[in-house]
Write a protein that holds these residues in place. Structure first.
Motif, PDB file in Angstrom:
ATOM      1  N   LEU A  34     -22.473 -16.232 -41.556  1.00  0.00           N
ATOM      2  CA  LEU A  34     -23.495 -16.902 -42.208  1.00  0.00           C
ATOM      3  C   LEU A  34     -24.646 -16.281 -41.372  1.00  0.00           C
ATOM      4  O   LEU A  34     -25.222 -16.269 -40.455  1.00  0.00           O
ATOM      5  CB  LEU A  34     -24.054 -18.507 -42.008  1.00  0.00           C
ATOM      6  CG  LEU A  34     -24.932 -19.073 -43.110  1.00  0.00           C
ATOM      7  CD1 LEU A  34     -24.205 -19.249 -44.308  1.00  0.00           C
ATOM      8  CD2 LEU A  34     -24.588 -20.243 -42.311  1.00  0.00           C
ATOM      9  N   SER A  35     -25.343 -15.849 -42.230  1.00  0.00           N
ATOM     10  CA  SER A  35     -27.100 -15.408 -42.382  1.00  0.00           C
ATOM     11  C   SER A  35     -27.590 -15.197 -43.769  1.00  0.00           C
ATOM     12  O   SER A  35     -26.863 -15.677 -44.765  1.00  0.00           O
ATOM     13  CB  SER A  35     -26.593 -13.723 -42.463  1.00  0.00           C
ATOM     14  OG  SER A  35     -26.107 -12.995 -43.376  1.00  0.00           O
ATOM     15  N   SER A  36     -29.262 -15.189 -43.480  1.00  0.00           N
ATOM     16  CA  SER A  36     -30.328 -15.106 -44.615  1.00  0.00           C
ATOM     17  C   SER A  36     -30.724 -13.872 -44.811  1.00  0.00           C
ATOM     18  O   SER A  36     -30.770 -12.498 -44.205  1.00  0.00           O
ATOM     19  CB  SER A  36     -31.192 -15.681 -44.041  1.00  0.00           C
ATOM     20  OG  SER A  36     -32.105 -15.875 -44.777  1.00  0.00           O
ATOM     21  N   ILE A  37     -30.165 -13.572 -46.122  1.00  0.00           N
ATOM     22  CA  ILE A  37     -31.053 -12.145 -46.725  1.00  0.00           C
ATOM     23  C   ILE A  37     -32.177 -12.162 -46.694  1.00  0.00           C
ATOM     24  O   ILE A  37     -32.823 -11.243 -47.461  1.00  0.00           O
ATOM     25  CB  ILE A  37     -30.141 -12.198 -47.637  1.00  0.00           C
ATOM     26  CG1 ILE A  37     -30.460 -12.857 -48.922  1.00  0.00           C
ATOM     27  CG2 ILE A  37     -28.510 -11.863 -47.514  1.00  0.00           C
ATOM     28  CD1 ILE A  37     -29.892 -12.197 -50.659  1.00  0.00           C
ATOM     29  N   GLY A  38     -32.826 -13.510 -46.972  1.00  0.00           N
ATOM     30  CA  GLY A  38     -33.947 -13.240 -46.890  1.00  0.00           C
ATOM     31  C   GLY A  38     -34.795 -14.488 -47.594  1.00  0.00           C
ATOM     32  O   GLY A  38     -34.117 -15.749 -47.701  1.00  0.00           O
ATOM     33  N   LYS A  39     -35.976 -15.321 -47.276  1.00  0.00           N
ATOM     34  CA  LYS A  39     -36.990 -16.438 -48.163  1.00  0.00           C
ATOM     35  C   LYS A  39     -36.920 -15.893 -48.940  1.00  0.00           C
ATOM     36  O   LYS A  39     -37.283 -15.289 -49.845  1.00  0.00           O
ATOM     37  CB  LYS A  39     -38.151 -16.637 -46.646  1.00  0.00           C
ATOM     38  CG  LYS A  39     -37.483 -16.191 -45.864  1.00  0.00           C
ATOM     39  CD  LYS A  39     -37.108 -18.002 -44.845  1.00  0.00           C
ATOM     40  CE  LYS A  39     -36.814 -18.023 -43.589  1.00  0.00           C
ATOM     41  NZ  LYS A  39     -36.516 -19.166 -43.250  1.00  0.00           N
ATOM     42  N   SER A  40     -36.698 -17.545 -50.195  1.00  0.00           N
ATOM     43  CA  SER A  40     -37.234 -17.600 -51.241  1.00  0.00           C
ATOM     44  C   SER A  40     -38.739 -17.803 -51.368  1.00  0.00           C
ATOM     45  O   SER A  40     -39.277 -18.152 -50.543  1.00  0.00           O
ATOM     46  CB  SER A  40     -36.333 -19.862 -51.464  1.00  0.00           C
ATOM     47  OG  SER A  40     -37.380 -20.024 -50.920  1.00  0.00           O
ATOM     48  N   LEU A  41     -39.762 -17.976 -52.381  1.00  0.00           N
ATOM     49  CA  LEU A  41     -40.843 -18.218 -52.722  1.00  0.00           C
ATOM     50  C   LEU A  41     -41.273 -19.434 -51.967  1.00  0.00           C
ATOM     51  O   LEU A  41     -42.553 -19.574 -51.242  1.00  0.00           O
ATOM     52  CB  LEU A  41     -41.250 -18.455 -53.908  1.00  0.00           C
ATOM     53  CG  LEU A  41     -41.337 -16.984 -54.632  1.00  0.00           C
ATOM     54  CD1 LEU A  41     -41.620 -17.195 -56.304  1.00  0.00           C
ATOM     55  CD2 LEU A  41     -42.779 -16.391 -54.609  1.00  0.00           C
ATOM     56  N   GLN A  42     -40.612 -20.187 -51.931  1.00  0.00           N
ATOM     57  CA  GLN A  42     -41.269 -21.461 -51.087  1.00  0.00           C
ATOM     58  C   GLN A  42     -40.088 -21.568 -50.226  1.00  0.00           C
ATOM     59  O   GLN A  42     -40.577 -23.115 -48.858  1.00  0.00           O
ATOM     60  CB  GLN A  42     -40.977 -22.918 -52.092  1.00  0.00           C
ATOM     61  CG  GLN A  42     -41.739 -23.002 -53.046  1.00  0.00           C
ATOM     62  CD  GLN A  42     -41.080 -24.362 -54.245  1.00  0.00           C
ATOM     63  OE1 GLN A  42     -40.017 -24.731 -53.371  1.00  0.00           O
ATOM     64  NE2 GLN A  42     -41.161 -24.533 -55.532  1.00  0.00           N
ATOM     65  N   GLY A  43     -40.011 -20.861 -49.652  1.00  0.00           N
ATOM     66  CA  GLY A  43     -40.021 -20.446 -47.757  1.00  0.00           C
ATOM     67  C   GLY A  43     -38.278 -21.165 -47.246  1.00  0.00           C
ATOM     68  O   GLY A  43     -37.779 -21.006 -46.418  1.00  0.00           O
ATOM     69  N   ARG A  44     -37.326 -21.718 -48.501  1.00  0.00           N
ATOM     70  CA  ARG A  44     -35.992 -21.788 -47.461  1.00  0.00           C
ATOM     71  C   ARG A  44     -34.922 -20.681 -47.957  1.00  0.00           C
ATOM     72  O   ARG A  44     -35.390 -19.129 -48.711  1.00  0.00           O
ATOM     73  CB  ARG A  44     -35.206 -22.683 -48.818  1.00  0.00           C
ATOM     74  CG  ARG A  44     -35.805 -23.779 -48.966  1.00  0.00           C
ATOM     75  CD  ARG A  44     -35.268 -24.625 -50.705  1.00  0.00           C
ATOM     76  NE  ARG A  44     -35.887 -25.968 -50.214  1.00  0.00           N
ATOM     77  CZ  ARG A  44     -36.467 -26.728 -51.730  1.00  0.00           C
ATOM     78  NH1 ARG A  44     -37.513 -25.510 -52.151  1.00  0.00           N
ATOM     79  NH2 ARG A  44     -36.981 -27.206 -51.305  1.00  0.00           N
TER      80      ARG A  44
END
Length: 557
Positions: A34-44
Motif C-alpha cells: 500500500l502506497s500513496s501516489i499523491g495528495k488530493s487538493l485537501q491533503g488526503r
C-alpha cells in the motif's frame, strides 16, 4: 481492525477505507504493498494497492492490470468494487486457482478512491449529487442562479416542485408523488416547474438559471482531445493533482496492458471510442473489444457498448479529455469503463437506452418508485412537503434522492455487483499477452562451437502490441530475445534479436479464410553461434513490455 470487519454491504468513509486497506496490506505483506501516489487538493492520500508475488519475479517484468474507482465524487459503489477486487485477490490467493495463477504471473495496480475529497463530502448529509473534487465546494463554482442547498434542513438534497402555469410537469393522476410531462397542446391543469433543491443567487423574480459546474470532472482532465469547454475539464490537461498522479502511475508502469475504470450508473460496459464512430476505428481492435466484452456480459449481465455510438446522445458534442481516450487512443492499452448498477433494470424496466437522464414515461417511473419505496426506504425517497421558499414562495420539496437510488445501489445488492464485475476484471487480466521461451536447443558443432536455437512464443489471448492503435502510434515495443554467455563468447548473430510483435489467440476467431483477418506469427525462432571451451552456461531471455520477461538457463559441456 480485523479482516472480518471488511463487509461489502455498506459504503466507507475515507478513514474507514484507509483502515481496511492498511489491514489488508498488513495481513498479506508478501503479496500487497500500500502506497500513496499523491495528495488530493485537501491533503488526503490517494491510495494505491499493488498486488503480486515478488517470489515469481519483479512486477515490471510481468503483465500489469489496472483498476481505478471513484474519480467522480458521488459514485460510491465504484470504490466498494475496487476494494472488493483487492480483498478477493488477497484472500483467495492459494484457494482459487485463477486468482493464484494471476497473482503469481501478473501485477495488479488498484486505486480504490481517486477522488477522496469529493467522496468524503458526498458521503455526508445532505449528500451532494456531484462529481467534483476538493477544489470548490458545491455551489462555490457557480456565479449566479440556483445554488444547491438543503433549505428545509432534513439532511437530503432532493427536488423542488414549483407551481407555474407555464410549467412542463404535472402530478400523475394515479400517484401524485410522480411528476409526468405535460403533453403538447395541453392546457387547463395544475402545472409545475422542477428544480434541484436550493436557493437562487441574484434572482430577477422571473428566471431560475442553473449553471453547469466548471470544476472537478476529472474524467475530462486527461490530455487526449482535451477541451476547456468540457464540464469540469480543469484549467489545462492534468491540472488536478489526483488526475496528474494517476497519469504518472500509468506512465511509470509500461507493463499495464489492461484497464478498467469504474463509474456509476447504467449497468453497461463501455469501450472506445469516445469521439469516433466504429467505422473510423481499427476493425481488428473492435473485434478484440467485442470478444472480451462478451465475457463481461456473460458474467455481469451488462451489455458492452461504444461510448460514441451508444452513450453519446448528441454526436456533435462528444466527450473530450477522458481517461479511456488517453489510455487507448494514445497508448493502445485495452481499456474498459464499467458503469455499475442499473436501478431501472433492477426495478423490472426493460433496457431500451443506455443514456437516460430521466425515466422515460409514467409506467417506468411507477416501477422505479415502487422499488425505491420498498427497498431503499427514507434514504432513497423523501415525501413531498410544503415549504415557503425565500424567493419562489410556496413550493413542495421531496422526491428521489438520486445519489442513493440512481447513482448507488442499496447495501444488500452491493456485494454481488462487486463480485461479478471483479470476476470480469480477472478474465480481462487473464487475456494479457504471455511471452514464453518454449524450447532451447543446443547443438554441438565441434571445436567448441555450439548453435543455440530458441523458440519464443506468445501464449496469451492478446498480441504483444495489444492493439492496432499502439502500432499506428509507434508506442508498441517489439519482443526482444537476448542471450547471456558464461565461460565463452558470441561468434555469430547479434546478441539482441528484434522479433517484432507476436500475435495472440484473438486473431484466430475462425478457421483461416482469404476473406477474413489474416494470421500473424504467434511464435518465432532465434539462433546464435557461441564458442565455449570446456564447461559453460547460456541464458536465453525473452522480453516483452506487455507480455513479461522469461529466462531459460542451459548448461553446456
Amino acid at each position: 481492525m480485523s479482516l472480518a470487519d471488511i463487509a461489502f454491504d455498506r459504503y466507507y468513509t475515507y478513514d474507514e477505507m484507509t483502515e481496511r486497506l492498511k489491514a489488508l496490506a498488513a495481513a498479506y505483506p508478501e503479496l500487497a504493498t500500500l502506497s500513496s501516489i499523491g495528495k488530493s487538493l485537501q491533503g488526503r492520500d490517494v491510495w494505491l494497492m499493488e498486488i503480486g508475488n515478488p517470489k515469481t519475479g519483479p512486477a515490471l517484468e510481468k503483465p500489469g492490470y489496472y483498476i481505478d474507482a471513484q474519480i467522480h465524487a458521488e459514485e460510491h459503489a465504484t470504490s466498494a468494487t475496487a476494494l472488493y477486487a483487492i480483498w478477493h485477490l488477497l484472500t483467495q490467493y492459494g484457494r482459487d486457482e485463477e486468482v493464484t495463477r494471476l497473482v503469481d504471473s501478473q501485477a495488479f495496480y488498484i486505486l480504490p478512491r481517486i477522488n477522496p475529497d469529493g467522496a468524503e463530502l458526498s458521503l455526508q448529509p445532505p449528500y451532494y449529487n456531484w462529481c467534483g473534487n476538493g477544489r470548490f465546494l458545491p455551489g462555490f463554482d457557480r456565479i449566479e442562479g440556483l445554488i444547491p442547498d438543503d433549505i428545509d434542513g432534513d439532511g437530503f438534497l432532493v427536488w423542488m416542485r414549483v407551481p407555474d402555469s407555464r410549467g412542463e410537469w404535472k402530478k400523475s393522476e394515479s400517484n401524485p408523488d410522480i411528476m409526468v410531462q405535460r403533453r403538447p397542446g395541453e392546457e387547463g391543469g395544475q402545472y409545475y416547474r422542477l428544480y434541484p433543491e436550493g436557493t437562487i443567487r441574484n434572482f430577477d423574480g422571473v428566471n431560475v438559471p442553473i449553471e453547469k459546474p466548471f470544476d472537478g470532472n476529472m474524467n475530462r482532465n486527461f490530455p487526449t482531445n482535451w477541451s476547456p469547454q468540457e464540464y469540469g475539464a480543469g484549467t489545462h490537461p492534468l491540472s488536478e493533482p489526483e488526475a496528474a498522479a494517476m497519469a504518472k502511475l500509468i506512465l511509470d508502469h509500461p507493463n499495464i496492458c489492461g484497464m478498467c475504470a469504474y463509474h456509476t450508473h447504467g449497468g453497461i460496459i463501455m469501450r472506445p471510442s469516445m469521439t469516433k464512430p466504429d467505422s473510423a476505428m481499427s476493425a481488428a481492435d473492435i473485434n478484440l473489444y467485442k470478444e472480451i466484452g462478451k465475457v463481461g456480459t456473460e458474467l455481469t449481465g451488462y451489455p458492452t457498448v461504444s461510448i460514441y455510438e451508444d452513450f453519446t446522445p448528441d454526436k456533435t458534442k462528444v466527450r473530450r479529455g477522458g481517461l479511456m481516450d488517453w489510455t487507448y487512443e494514445e497508448m493502445g492499452i485495452i481499456s474498459f469503463g464499467t458503469e455499475l448498477w442499473d436501478l431501472e433494470r433492477t426495478a423490472g424496466v426493460p433496457k431500451e437506452g443506455y443514456y437516460n437522464l430521466y425515466p422515460r414515461n409514467e409506467a417506468v417511473q411507477q416501477k422505479v418508485y415502487d422499488y425505491v419505496k420498498t427497498h431503499m426506504a427514507d434514504k432513497g425517497w423523501r415525501d413531498w412537503k410544503p415549504f415557503d421558499h425565500p424567493q419562489l414562495g410556496p413550493v413542495e420539496i421531496g422526491g428521489m434522492v438520486n445519489i442513493w437510488t440512481y447513482r448507488n445501489p442499496p447495501g444488500f445488492l452491493l456485494e454481488e455487483i462487486c463480485r461479478t464485475n471483479v470476476l470480469f476484471n480477472l478474465k480481462h487480466a487473464a487475456a494479457a499477452p504471455r511471452v514464453k521461451i518454449d524450447h532451447v536447443a543446443v547443438e554441438p558443432l565441434g571445436a567448441g562451437l555450439y548453435k543455440i536455437r530458441a523458440e519464443i512464443s506468445n501464449h496469451g489471448y492478446l498480441p504483444t502490441n495489444l492493439s492496432s492503435v499502439a502500432i499506428a502510434n509507434n508506442v508498441a515495443k517489439p519482443v526482444i530475445a537476448t542471450v547471456e554467455i558464461e565461460g565463452g563468447e558470441l561468434v555469430m548473430n547479434p546478441l539482441r534479436a528484434d522479433l517484432g510483435h507476436l500475435a495472440g489467440r484473438n486473431e484466430r476467431l475462425y478457421p483461416w479464410s482469404p476473406w477474413g483477418q489474416q494470421w500473424s506469427a504467434t511464435a518465432k525462432p532465434v539462433e546464435w553461434l557461441v564458442r565455449i571451451e570446456g564447461k559453460g552456461r547460456v541464458t536465453v531471455i525473452a522480453q516483452s513490455e506487455k507480455g513479461g520477461t522469461h529466462r531459460v538457463e542451459t548448461s553446456i559441456g
